[in-house]
Design a protein around this motif. Structure first.
Motif, PDB file in Angstrom:
ATOM      1  N   GLN A 135       0.818  -1.228   0.000  1.00 15.35           N
ATOM      2  CA  GLN A 135       0.000   0.000   0.000  1.00 15.35           C
ATOM      3  C   GLN A 135       0.844   1.266   0.000  1.00 15.35           C
ATOM      4  OE1 GLN A 135      -2.020  -2.107   3.155  1.00 15.35           O
ATOM      5  NE2 GLN A 135      -3.786  -0.841   2.717  1.00 15.35           N
ATOM      6  N   ILE A 136       2.147   1.122   0.075  1.00 17.29           N
ATOM      7  CA  ILE A 136       2.996   2.320   0.065  1.00 17.29           C
ATOM      8  C   ILE A 136       3.211   2.731  -1.388  1.00 17.29           C
ATOM      9  CG2 ILE A 136       5.231   3.285   0.697  1.00 17.29           C
ATOM     10  CD1 ILE A 136       5.283   1.520   3.104  1.00 17.29           C
ATOM     11  N   VAL A 137       2.697   3.886  -1.728  1.00 18.11           N
ATOM     12  CA  VAL A 137       2.740   4.341  -3.115  1.00 18.11           C
ATOM     13  C   VAL A 137       4.099   4.983  -3.383  1.00 18.11           C
ATOM     14  CG1 VAL A 137       1.642   5.867  -4.793  1.00 18.11           C
ATOM     15  CG2 VAL A 137       0.267   4.786  -2.994  1.00 18.11           C
ATOM     16  N   GLY A 138       4.725   4.629  -4.491  1.00 13.79           N
ATOM     17  CA  GLY A 138       5.994   5.269  -4.843  1.00 13.79           C
ATOM     18  C   GLY A 138       6.714   4.493  -5.917  1.00 13.79           C
ATOM     19  N   GLU A 186      11.091  13.497   7.748  1.00 17.34           N
ATOM     20  CA  GLU A 186      10.312  14.687   8.073  1.00 17.34           C
ATOM     21  C   GLU A 186       8.871  14.282   8.379  1.00 17.34           C
ATOM     22  OE1 GLU A 186      10.586  17.572   4.944  1.00 17.34           O
ATOM     23  OE2 GLU A 186      12.769  17.586   5.027  1.00 17.34           O
ATOM     24  N   SER A 187       8.160  15.208   8.978  1.00 22.92           N
ATOM     25  CA  SER A 187       6.765  14.941   9.307  1.00 22.92           C
ATOM     26  C   SER A 187       5.965  14.685   8.025  1.00 22.92           C
ATOM     27  CB  SER A 187       6.207  16.156  10.050  1.00 22.92           C
ATOM     28  OG  SER A 187       4.875  15.928  10.322  1.00 22.92           O
ATOM     29  N   GLY A 188       5.127  13.665   8.068  1.00 25.50           N
ATOM     30  CA  GLY A 188       4.250  13.384   6.929  1.00 25.50           C
ATOM     31  C   GLY A 188       4.888  12.568   5.824  1.00 25.50           C
ATOM     32  N   THR A 189       6.080  11.996   6.077  1.00 21.04           N
ATOM     33  CA  THR A 189       6.721  11.221   5.011  1.00 21.04           C
ATOM     34  C   THR A 189       6.270   9.759   5.024  1.00 21.04           C
ATOM     35  OG1 THR A 189       8.595  11.060   6.520  1.00 21.04           O
ATOM     36  CG2 THR A 189       8.844  12.556   4.657  1.00 21.04           C
ATOM     37  N   GLY A 190       5.539   9.365   6.053  1.00 24.74           N
ATOM     38  CA  GLY A 190       5.030   7.993   6.074  1.00 24.74           C
ATOM     39  C   GLY A 190       5.791   7.080   7.028  1.00 24.74           C
ATOM     40  N   LYS A 191       6.270   7.621   8.132  1.00 21.86           N
ATOM     41  CA  LYS A 191       7.065   6.801   9.057  1.00 21.86           C
ATOM     42  C   LYS A 191       6.199   5.722   9.712  1.00 21.86           C
ATOM     43  CE  LYS A 191       8.563  10.420  11.366  1.00 21.86           C
ATOM     44  NZ  LYS A 191       8.039  11.497  10.497  1.00 21.86           N
ATOM     45  N   GLU A 192       5.022   6.145  10.128  1.00 19.32           N
ATOM     46  CA  GLU A 192       4.154   5.152  10.785  1.00 19.32           C
ATOM     47  C   GLU A 192       3.691   4.085   9.789  1.00 19.32           C
ATOM     48  OE1 GLU A 192       1.204   6.288  13.563  1.00 19.32           O
ATOM     49  OE2 GLU A 192       0.661   4.167  13.716  1.00 19.32           O
ATOM     50  N   LEU A 193       3.413   4.563   8.569  1.00 16.77           N
ATOM     51  CA  LEU A 193       3.022   3.643   7.496  1.00 16.77           C
ATOM     52  C   LEU A 193       4.086   2.560   7.318  1.00 16.77           C
ATOM     53  CD1 LEU A 193       0.710   4.174   5.409  1.00 16.77           C
ATOM     54  CD2 LEU A 193       2.453   4.997   3.872  1.00 16.77           C
ATOM     55  N   LEU A 194       5.334   3.009   7.326  1.00 16.59           N
ATOM     56  CA  LEU A 194       6.449   2.088   7.130  1.00 16.59           C
ATOM     57  C   LEU A 194       6.558   1.134   8.328  1.00 16.59           C
ATOM     58  CD1 LEU A 194       8.740   1.613   5.056  1.00 16.59           C
ATOM     59  CD2 LEU A 194      10.234   2.875   6.591  1.00 16.59           C
ATOM     60  N   ILE A 243       3.853  14.018   2.280  1.00 12.75           N
ATOM     61  CA  ILE A 243       2.698  13.342   1.675  1.00 12.75           C
ATOM     62  C   ILE A 243       1.398  13.750   2.346  1.00 12.75           C
ATOM     63  CG2 ILE A 243       1.732  11.045   1.205  1.00 12.75           C
ATOM     64  CD1 ILE A 243       5.005  10.516   1.176  1.00 12.75           C
ATOM     65  N   ARG A 244       1.483  14.020   3.651  1.00  9.20           N
ATOM     66  CA  ARG A 244       0.263  14.465   4.337  1.00  9.20           C
ATOM     67  C   ARG A 244      -0.235  15.767   3.699  1.00  9.20           C
ATOM     68  NH1 ARG A 244       1.873  14.538   9.328  1.00  9.20           N
ATOM     69  NH2 ARG A 244       1.077  12.504   9.952  1.00  9.20           N
ATOM     70  N   GLU A 245       0.695  16.660   3.354  1.00  3.13           N
ATOM     71  CA  GLU A 245       0.306  17.930   2.736  1.00  3.13           C
ATOM     72  C   GLU A 245      -0.265  17.686   1.341  1.00  3.13           C
ATOM     73  OE1 GLU A 245       3.534  20.673   2.074  1.00  3.13           O
ATOM     74  OE2 GLU A 245       2.165  22.367   1.768  1.00  3.13           O
ATOM     75  N   LEU A 246       0.375  16.785   0.614  1.00  2.35           N
ATOM     76  CA  LEU A 246      -0.111  16.488  -0.733  1.00  2.35           C
ATOM     77  C   LEU A 246      -1.533  15.919  -0.678  1.00  2.35           C
ATOM     78  CD1 LEU A 246       1.807  14.987  -3.644  1.00  2.35           C
ATOM     79  CD2 LEU A 246      -0.262  13.852  -2.961  1.00  2.35           C
ATOM     80  N   GLN A 247      -1.728  15.044   0.263  1.00  4.32           N
ATOM     81  CA  GLN A 247      -3.057  14.438   0.450  1.00  4.32           C
ATOM     82  C   GLN A 247      -4.085  15.555   0.705  1.00  4.32           C
ATOM     83  OE1 GLN A 247      -2.564  11.613   3.584  1.00  4.32           O
ATOM     84  NE2 GLN A 247      -4.280  10.367   2.962  1.00  4.32           N
ATOM     85  N   ASN A 248      -3.712  16.508   1.550  1.00  4.51           N
ATOM     86  CA  ASN A 248      -4.631  17.607   1.873  1.00  4.51           C
ATOM     87  C   ASN A 248      -4.900  18.489   0.664  1.00  4.51           C
ATOM     88  OD1 ASN A 248      -4.734  16.723   4.439  1.00  4.51           O
ATOM     89  ND2 ASN A 248      -3.312  18.220   5.262  1.00  4.51           N
TER      90      ASN A 248
HETATM   91  N1  LIG Z   1       4.008   6.327   0.260  1.00  7.43           N
HETATM   92  C1  LIG Z   1       2.767   6.593   0.713  1.00  7.43           C
HETATM   93  N2  LIG Z   1       1.720   6.111   0.045  1.00  7.43           N
HETATM   94  C2  LIG Z   1       0.461   6.391   0.442  1.00  7.43           C
HETATM   95  N3  LIG Z   1       0.161   7.152   1.520  1.00  7.43           N
HETATM   96  C3  LIG Z   1       1.167   7.648   2.215  1.00  7.43           C
HETATM   97  C4  LIG Z   1       2.528   7.390   1.862  1.00  7.43           C
HETATM   98  N4  LIG Z   1       3.312   8.001   2.760  1.00  7.43           N
HETATM   99  C5  LIG Z   1       2.506   8.621   3.626  1.00  7.43           C
HETATM  100  N5  LIG Z   1       1.212   8.408   3.308  1.00  7.43           N
HETATM  101  C6  LIG Z   1       0.042   8.972   4.016  1.00  7.43           C
HETATM  102  O1  LIG Z   1       0.471  10.232   4.531  1.00  7.43           O
HETATM  103  C7  LIG Z   1      -0.049  10.439   5.846  1.00  7.43           C
HETATM  104  C8  LIG Z   1       1.107  10.643   6.815  1.00  7.43           C
HETATM  105  O2  LIG Z   1       1.775   9.405   7.020  1.00  7.43           O
HETATM  106  P1  LIG Z   1       2.375   8.973   8.434  1.00  7.43           P
HETATM  107  O3  LIG Z   1       1.448   9.327   9.540  1.00  7.43           O
HETATM  108  O4  LIG Z   1       2.836   7.567   8.338  1.00  7.43           O
HETATM  109  O5  LIG Z   1       3.598   9.988   8.462  1.00  7.43           O
HETATM  110  P2  LIG Z   1       4.640  10.259   9.615  1.00  7.43           P
HETATM  111  O6  LIG Z   1       5.948  10.446   8.946  1.00  7.43           O
HETATM  112  O7  LIG Z   1       4.531   9.187  10.654  1.00  7.43           O
HETATM  113  O8  LIG Z   1       4.126  11.660  10.143  1.00  7.43           O
HETATM  114  P3  LIG Z   1       4.434  12.365  11.568  1.00  7.43           P
HETATM  115  O9  LIG Z   1       5.910  12.488  11.701  1.00  7.43           O
HETATM  116  O10 LIG Z   1       3.776  13.705  11.432  1.00  7.43           O
HETATM  117  O11 LIG Z   1       3.817  11.483  12.594  1.00  7.43           O
HETATM  118  C9  LIG Z   1      -0.885   9.227   6.163  1.00  7.43           C
HETATM  119  O12 LIG Z   1      -2.228   9.529   5.840  1.00  7.43           O
HETATM  120  C10 LIG Z   1      -0.348   8.154   5.244  1.00  7.43           C
HETATM  121  O13 LIG Z   1      -1.344   7.224   4.959  1.00  7.43           O
END
Ligand SMILES: Nc1ncnc2c1ncn2[C@@H]1O[C@H](COP(=O)(O)OP(=O)(O)OP(=O)(O)O)[C@@H](O)[C@H]1O
Length: 676
Positions: A335-338, A365-373, A555-560
């Motif tokens: 599910q990780i898009v890239g 950085e914030s919003g790069t998908g760390k939790e997703l990973l 990515i969070r910003e892009l989503q928004n």
């Molecule tokens: N590669 C990706 N493909 C699809 N969605 C993504 C990807 N990376 C991030 N997102 C989406 O972007 C949002 C932010 O991701 P996430 O919470 O994992 O970031 P984070 O780095 O943990 O942010 P923070 O540091 O602010 O906690 C989520 O809604 C996540 O689903």
């Protein structure tokens, strides 16, 4: 201003809850509402989303943005209205009409629990096939759902959001401090009304007295009432507990005969509908006194009091819930898009790391998908069947950290549960614990964390026993930990212990190839469109700007932004001027102004020539992206170049070709050909 969205099944409940919240929070929070039976927009977003019931949550959750905090309301009966039911004679059959069968049954259960069971309720909701055709209907604010054959409707008005939900809600919006006093005063008003209704009932029948007692016994406040003869007529169990007095020793005593100092303290307070703080048996009690019938000479009074530590306990319990954000990992690598080289490399490394048990440090950085990973790593690991516990250090008070993560024993601190409690490390046994924002962990806690990581055992607060744990630790940070170490805010030894398998997620601006792909995926998610061409067309005019923007919120910003655009331009592709202000102003490149038309045509020819030589297909869209100009401008220039015979436009996959006659020439306009 904060935003709060209430979502219910039916319109009336949504409106009633909105009204209740608006009255309470109107100055600080923008409250809006939706209901499942109306038209729900996609991707509803707010600082907090409150579902009016479990059912509303189940039915409408796909419409809610996944990242928004949510709360499911507990709703209590509207005490101001419920006394209407006592006018119905005992044994009468009534329909209980609500917006769904489940909520009709719930209301019946609530009324019966309150002791209002002298009538027989039959649930009714639209779609129900079999029901009795009764003449009386009782409904909590859903009058228009009452079937035509009913003669009399008793509207007990929508059930209100209860005090515990309000406290949770204020906590989540970080407004509790501002509202705590007001909230308890309001709550007292409800109790007061209840007693008032009750006192009238008492005069009417004994049965109703029992009902009132049921209600009084279920509230969480101490309540003492005195009648017009100044005798104690109500002394509920919480009053017994808080004042250390047995009700039987207090009931029916005239208050001037009372000698018990604890009760005396309450009565001696010269208060008039005001609150006072008293210390009774070492507890701080917030006492309110109210006159029941101020408009008459009747001097009946109600004293209500609560232990002030109760709100605090509630607060702690909500913080606990907030602390443990999730305990399931939803995402997988798929599910990780890239498609960019950088993200592909990152994912390759992460997949390898998922097989081991060593600690991972994810930086990004914030919003790069760390939790997703982190979730994806857990799901690809041999521990995938075990728990995934996410803990956010930024949301935690130092106080709570140790007991929540490591657990505590009975009596370890005031308010500790009987029998103690296990902590999140124990909850993550055989699974993964994800410690987010590790840079925010307080220093004293860092020492303890280091010990746990080294010894793989935890010690509950207040205990001397060590408990072995089998937990994989993944930590994440968006701060650079090295400068924190230099400033003495992060322990170097912990850093090295965490940095066993370091992995960096590149910011979005370093993986430009992913930008449009992510835009398309989010577009398709929001619109539920399966047509990827449609998604591509949607971004055609703004693609160059999106590619050039530096995406500080990643990515969070892009989503928004995709969501923003879909709201602003629902049916047509957005242009530069439709982009959010911030993005427009940060685009300090003005592509078309930077080059004149002939320079642009020359660049186009150059791009096409190069693509032809490399046997790559090239079209309008990639030209727009490479030259950072809008696609429609490319279209006009291509038409001119075709007319001037510099290019040949072929249908299908082969795309644009440079006219072989000009293969070795620089573009020039027809009237300047003599100069070449
Ligand atoms: N590669 C990706 N493909 C699809 N969605 C993504 C990807 N990376 C991030 N997102 C989406 O972007 C949002 C932010 O991701 P996430 O919470 O994992 O970031 P984070 O780095 O943990 O942010 P923070 O540091 O602010 O906690 C989520 O809604 C996540 O689903």
């Amino acid at each position: 201003m904060k935003s709060l969205v209430v979502i219910a099944i039916g319109k009336n409940t949504a409106l009633a809850c909105r009204e209740q919240l608006h009255r309470l929070l109107g100055n600080q929070v923008n409250v809006s509402h939706y209901y499942a039976e109306g038209s729900l927009p996609h991707n509803i977003k707010a600082d907090l989303i409150l579902f009016a019931s479990q059912l509303a949550y189940r039915r409408t959750k796909p419409y809610v943005n996944k990242t928004c905090p949510i709360l499911i309301a507990r709703r209590s009966i509207n005490y101001h209205e419920v006394n209407k039911l006592f006018q119905i004679s005992a044994g009468t059959d009534v329909l209980l009409v609500n917006d769904s069968l489940a909520s009709a049954n719930q209301t019946i259960a609530l009324l019966q629990t309150l002791g209002i069971d002298h009538i027989n309720y039959y649930p009714f909701a639209q779609g129900l096939i079999s029901y009795p055709r009764l003449k009386i209907a009782v409904t909590p604010g859903e009058k228009e759902r009452v079937p035509d054959f009913v003669d009399e409707i008793i509207d007990i008005k929508a059930r209100l959001i209860d005090i515990t939900t309000l406290v949770e809600l204020l906590l989540q919006l970080r407004l509790l401090d501002l509202y705590a006093e007001f909230l308890s005063a309001n709550y007292m008003q409800d109790i007061l009304q209840l007693i008032k209704n009750g006192n009238q009932m008492i005069y009417e029948s004994n049965k109703m007295k029992t009902q009132l007692e049921t209600i009084l016994n279920t509230v969480h406040d101490g309540i003492i009432a005195t009648d017009e003869m100044r005798q104690i007529s109500v002394f509920n169990p919480i009053a017994e507990k808080l004042l250390h007095v047995q009700a039987q020793n207090a009931l029916h005593s005239p208050i001037d005969k009372i000698t018990n100092p604890n009760i005396l303290q309450i009565f001696q307070e010269k208060m008039n509908s005001q609150e006072a703080l008293l210390k009774v048996n070492g507890h701080h009690l917030l006492v309110t006194v109210s006159t029941l019938y101020p408009e008459t000479n009747d001097n009946s009074k109600v004293y209500t009091f609560k232990d002030v530590s109760e709100i605090r306990r509630l607060e702690e319990s909500v913080r606990r819930k907030l602390l443990q954000e999730h305990n399931v990992a939803r995402y997988t690598f798929a599910q990780i898009v890239g498609q960019s080289k950088k993200i592909r490399q990152t994912l390759e490394i992460a997949k390898k790391m998922s097989h081991s048990d060593s600690t991972i440090l994810i930086q990004g950085e914030s919003g790069t998908g760390k939790e997703l990973l982190a979730q994806s790593i857990h799901n690809a690991s041999p521990r995938h069947a075990g728990p995934f516990i996410a803990v956010n250090f930024a949301a935690l008070t130092e106080n709570l950290l140790e007991s929540e993560l490591f657990g505590y024993t009975e009596g370890a601190f005031t308010g500790a549960n009987k029998g103690g409690s296990s902590g999140l490390f124990e909850a993550a046994h055989k699974g993964t614990i994800f410690l987010d924002e590790i840079g925010d962990a307080p220093l004293p806690f860092q020492v303890k964390l280091l010990r746990v990581l080294q010894e793989q055992q935890i010690r509950r607060v207040g205990s001397s026993n060590l408990i072995p744990i089998d937990v994989r630790v993944i930590v994440a940070t968006n701060q650079d930990l090295k400068p924190l170490i230099k400033k003495g805010l992060f322990r170097q030894d912990l850093y090295y212990r965490l940095n066993v398998l370091p992995i960096k997620i590149p910011p979005l601006r370093e993986r430009v190839d992913d930008i449009l792909l992510l835009c398309k995926v989010f577009y398709q998610n929001y619109t539920h469109s399966k047509d990827s061409n449609q998604a591509t067309m949607y971004f055609q005019y703004i693609a160059p700007y999106l590619l050039k923007y530096n995406w500080p919120g990643n990515i969070r910003e892009l989503q928004n932004i995709v969501e923003y655009l879909l709201n602003i331009c629902q049916n047509k592709p957005p242009h530069f001027t439709d982009l959010p202000e911030e993005l427009q102003s940060s685009c300090n490149f003005k592509p078309s102004a930077a080059k004149n038309k002939n320079q642009l045509k020359a660049s186009i020819c150059q791009e096409i020539k190069q693509a032809n030589q490399e046997n790559r297909s090239i079209g309008r869209r990639s030209l727009a992206q490479n030259l950072i100009i809008p696609e429609n401008q490319v279209r006009v220039l291509l038409e001119e170049l075709a007319k001037e015979t510099w290019i040949i436009s072929q249908k299908g996959r082969s795309g644009l070709k440079i006219n072989p006659l000009y293969e070795n020439k620089q573009y020039h306009t027809p009237d300047s050909c003599d100069k070449i």
